[in-house]
Design a protein around this motif. Structure first.
Motif, PDB file in Angstrom:
ATOM      1  N   THR A  78     -29.484  15.040  27.905  1.00 49.09           N
ATOM      2  CA  THR A  78     -28.861  14.009  28.721  1.00 49.09           C
ATOM      3  C   THR A  78     -28.932  12.676  27.995  1.00 49.09           C
ATOM      4  O   THR A  78     -30.025  12.162  27.728  1.00 49.09           O
ATOM      5  CB  THR A  78     -29.557  13.902  30.091  1.00 49.09           C
ATOM      6  OG1 THR A  78     -29.514  15.185  30.731  1.00 49.09           O
ATOM      7  CG2 THR A  78     -28.854  12.882  30.972  1.00 49.09           C
ATOM      8  N   LEU A  79     -27.763  12.128  27.666  1.00 44.87           N
ATOM      9  CA  LEU A  79     -27.674  10.924  26.852  1.00 44.87           C
ATOM     10  C   LEU A  79     -26.800   9.894  27.560  1.00 44.87           C
ATOM     11  O   LEU A  79     -25.675  10.200  27.958  1.00 44.87           O
ATOM     12  CB  LEU A  79     -27.065  11.237  25.486  1.00 44.87           C
ATOM     13  CG  LEU A  79     -27.747  12.351  24.681  1.00 44.87           C
ATOM     14  CD1 LEU A  79     -26.890  12.734  23.480  1.00 44.87           C
ATOM     15  CD2 LEU A  79     -29.121  11.899  24.218  1.00 44.87           C
ATOM     16  N   THR A  80     -27.313   8.674  27.679  1.00 43.57           N
ATOM     17  CA  THR A  80     -26.466   7.608  28.219  1.00 43.57           C
ATOM     18  C   THR A  80     -25.343   7.298  27.247  1.00 43.57           C
ATOM     19  O   THR A  80     -24.186   7.146  27.649  1.00 43.57           O
ATOM     20  CB  THR A  80     -27.304   6.343  28.487  1.00 43.57           C
ATOM     21  OG1 THR A  80     -28.364   6.675  29.381  1.00 43.57           O
ATOM     22  CG2 THR A  80     -26.451   5.249  29.106  1.00 43.57           C
ATOM     23  N   GLY A  81     -25.655   7.197  25.959  1.00 42.33           N
ATOM     24  CA  GLY A  81     -24.640   6.956  24.949  1.00 42.33           C
ATOM     25  C   GLY A  81     -24.752   7.937  23.799  1.00 42.33           C
ATOM     26  O   GLY A  81     -25.857   8.266  23.361  1.00 42.33           O
ATOM     27  N   LEU A  82     -23.598   8.419  23.328  1.00 40.79           N
ATOM     28  CA  LEU A  82     -23.562   9.349  22.206  1.00 40.79           C
ATOM     29  C   LEU A  82     -22.588   8.820  21.163  1.00 40.79           C
ATOM     30  O   LEU A  82     -21.413   8.560  21.480  1.00 40.79           O
ATOM     31  CB  LEU A  82     -23.116  10.742  22.663  1.00 40.79           C
ATOM     32  CG  LEU A  82     -22.889  11.782  21.553  1.00 40.79           C
ATOM     33  CD1 LEU A  82     -24.194  12.094  20.835  1.00 40.79           C
ATOM     34  CD2 LEU A  82     -22.261  13.050  22.121  1.00 40.79           C
ATOM     35  N   THR A  83     -23.078   8.659  19.914  1.00 41.39           N
ATOM     36  CA  THR A  83     -22.228   8.238  18.810  1.00 41.39           C
ATOM     37  C   THR A  83     -22.340   9.259  17.695  1.00 41.39           C
ATOM     38  O   THR A  83     -23.423   9.464  17.137  1.00 41.39           O
ATOM     39  CB  THR A  83     -22.633   6.850  18.281  1.00 41.39           C
ATOM     40  OG1 THR A  83     -22.523   5.897  19.333  1.00 41.39           O
ATOM     41  CG2 THR A  83     -21.729   6.432  17.131  1.00 41.39           C
ATOM     42  N   LEU A  84     -21.216   9.915  17.410  1.00 35.32           N
ATOM     43  CA  LEU A  84     -21.134  10.872  16.310  1.00 35.32           C
ATOM     44  C   LEU A  84     -20.052  10.356  15.383  1.00 35.32           C
ATOM     45  O   LEU A  84     -18.861  10.465  15.683  1.00 35.32           O
ATOM     46  CB  LEU A  84     -20.797  12.278  16.820  1.00 35.32           C
ATOM     47  CG  LEU A  84     -21.745  12.863  17.877  1.00 35.32           C
ATOM     48  CD1 LEU A  84     -21.214  14.201  18.386  1.00 35.32           C
ATOM     49  CD2 LEU A  84     -23.150  13.023  17.313  1.00 35.32           C
ATOM     50  N   ASN A  85     -20.460   9.793  14.271  1.00 30.37           N
ATOM     51  CA  ASN A  85     -19.540   9.057  13.410  1.00 30.37           C
ATOM     52  C   ASN A  85     -19.478   9.709  12.040  1.00 30.37           C
ATOM     53  O   ASN A  85     -20.307   9.450  11.172  1.00 30.37           O
ATOM     54  CB  ASN A  85     -20.005   7.598  13.305  1.00 30.37           C
ATOM     55  CG  ASN A  85     -19.013   6.742  12.556  1.00 30.37           C
ATOM     56  OD1 ASN A  85     -17.849   7.110  12.412  1.00 30.37           O
ATOM     57  ND2 ASN A  85     -19.471   5.603  12.064  1.00 30.37           N
ATOM     58  N   GLY A  86     -18.481  10.572  11.841  1.00 27.55           N
ATOM     59  CA  GLY A  86     -18.266  11.185  10.546  1.00 27.55           C
ATOM     60  C   GLY A  86     -17.115  10.531   9.816  1.00 27.55           C
ATOM     61  O   GLY A  86     -16.617   9.474  10.204  1.00 27.55           O
ATOM     62  N   ALA A  87     -16.699  11.168   8.734  1.00 27.74           N
ATOM     63  CA  ALA A  87     -15.558  10.688   7.958  1.00 27.74           C
ATOM     64  C   ALA A  87     -14.951  11.887   7.245  1.00 27.74           C
ATOM     65  O   ALA A  87     -15.513  12.990   7.234  1.00 27.74           O
ATOM     66  CB  ALA A  87     -16.004   9.620   6.962  1.00 27.74           C
ATOM     67  N   SER A  88     -13.812  11.685   6.648  1.00 29.07           N
ATOM     68  CA  SER A  88     -13.169  12.757   5.908  1.00 29.07           C
ATOM     69  C   SER A  88     -14.096  13.251   4.798  1.00 29.07           C
ATOM     70  O   SER A  88     -14.566  12.464   3.971  1.00 29.07           O
ATOM     71  CB  SER A  88     -11.848  12.252   5.310  1.00 29.07           C
ATOM     72  OG  SER A  88     -11.228  13.272   4.557  1.00 29.07           O
ATOM     73  N   GLY A  89     -14.404  14.533   4.815  1.00 28.54           N
ATOM     74  CA  GLY A  89     -15.324  15.098   3.836  1.00 28.54           C
ATOM     75  C   GLY A  89     -16.779  14.865   4.155  1.00 28.54           C
ATOM     76  O   GLY A  89     -17.655  15.319   3.415  1.00 28.54           O
TER      77      GLY A  89
END
Length: 337
Positions: A287-298
């Motif tokens: 249970t997460l108030t905020g979720l940031t999953l920040n990838g990029a190409s490759g």
């Protein structure tokens, strides 16, 4: 023959070797060997016993509660005698590196004032029953384990010096951080409470596993950053974190082995310039108030169940997600991702 060092504020320094049958240092008094050897059959310390760590002392002092032993050499690599049992241990020798000779037991406080305490490549362990106070010294842990086993309220001030392996194992013990803590290997909470300090929210950096086998973690609003270069297994026994930041870029990735709640979880593959993998325990809820999953190409963020083809459950309030590859997740209980 017997010698008693008495008198509040009295400070006595040997100028040559001494041989006596019985020696007592009374409370408020200090005896400094000053590099001279001491032969004694019975030795009781109520006050402060100082030595360089290069002397020969025939009998270990019996330390009474409140007494202290101070190592004060100003150069070289003198030793800290592991066969002695310490009440309060003080390292106060500018430019000296004090080397442990075995497992060290400190029944009250460890104070690092000046110089370096080195646990050596043998990774000698240390047990602390009260406070860890670093006011200007250095600690070289190698891969040693420091165990905090108090049954009362204590504090930990590391002064930007790393620990390797840390264990909290005192029933009723309560350790409050006085500054940020960096653990380059494992954190284990077996008994007692680790508190990041509600007034300061001190952060924790962890390069190894987090195992909670019965302790309590009070996160407040602190940030725990995972910095490992190999797989890290995190199990907090269902207890809450505040802010979690994943900086692990190993192929083994992060493994969250038990449910938890947190204010936020950030996985920044783009910022790390590397693909990043996070595994969540199957059939557990996160249970997460905020979720940031920040990838990029490759540089994708890979999100997987710890057990392939078994679901794991995610409940979020807000999300920022890009360049993510996810499998086996059920997130329907929270905000749309």
């Amino acid at each position: 023959n017997a010698v008693v060092f008495n008198g509040v504020g009295g400070y006595y320094t040997l100028t040559q070797k001494m041989s006596v049958s019985t020696m007592t240092i009374q409370a408020g008094s200090s005896l400094d060997l000053g590099g001279s050897n001491l032969t004694v059959s019975s030795f009781t310390n109520f006050g402060n016993f100082e030595l360089m760590g290069t002397e020969a002392v025939s009998t270990a002092p019996l330390g009474v509660a409140g007494s202290s032993i101070t190592f004060n050499a100003t150069s070289g690599a003198p030793v800290v005698f592991s066969t002695w049992s310490y009440r309060n241990l003080v390292i106060n020798g500018p430019a000296a590196t004090f080397t442990s000779t075995g497992t060290t037991v400190v029944n009250e406080n460890l104070t690092l004032t000046a110089g370096t305490l080195d646990m050596t490549a043998n990774n000698y362990a240390m047990t602390i029953s009260s406070n860890w106070i670093n006011n200007g010294g250095a600690f070289t842990p190698h891969q040693s384990t420091v165990t905090f086993n108090s049954t009362h309220a204590q504090t930990i001030k590391s002064n930007a010096n790393n620990f390797a392996n840390v264990v909290f194992s005192g029933t009723g013990g309560y350790w409050t951080l006085q500054d940020s803590m960096t653990v380059v290997s494992t954190m284990t909470l077996t008994k007692g409470t680790l508190d990041t300090n509600t007034a300061s929210n001190w952060n924790i950096s962890l390069a190894g596993g987090w195992q909670n086998n019965g302790g309590t973690f009070v996160a407040n609003q602190s940030t725990v950053t995972f910095t490992g270069s190999a797989a890290q297994i995190i199990s907090n026994a269902g207890q809450a974190f505040a802010v979690l930041f994943d900086s692990n870029t190993s192929s083994g990735g992060m493994i969250f082995a038990s449910s938890f709640t947190a204010t936020s979880l950030t996985v920044n593959g783009s910022g790390l310039a590397s693909a990043t993998t996070v595994y969540f325990n199957a059939n557990s809820t996160f249970t997460l108030t905020g979720l940031t999953l920040n990838g990029a190409s490759g540089e994708l963020v890979w999100i997987r169940s710890q057990t392939p083809n078994q679901p794991w459950y995610l409940k979020t309030t807000t999300n920022t997600v890009s360049f993510v590859d996810v499998q086996d997740s059920s997130a329907s209980a929270g905000a749309t991702i």
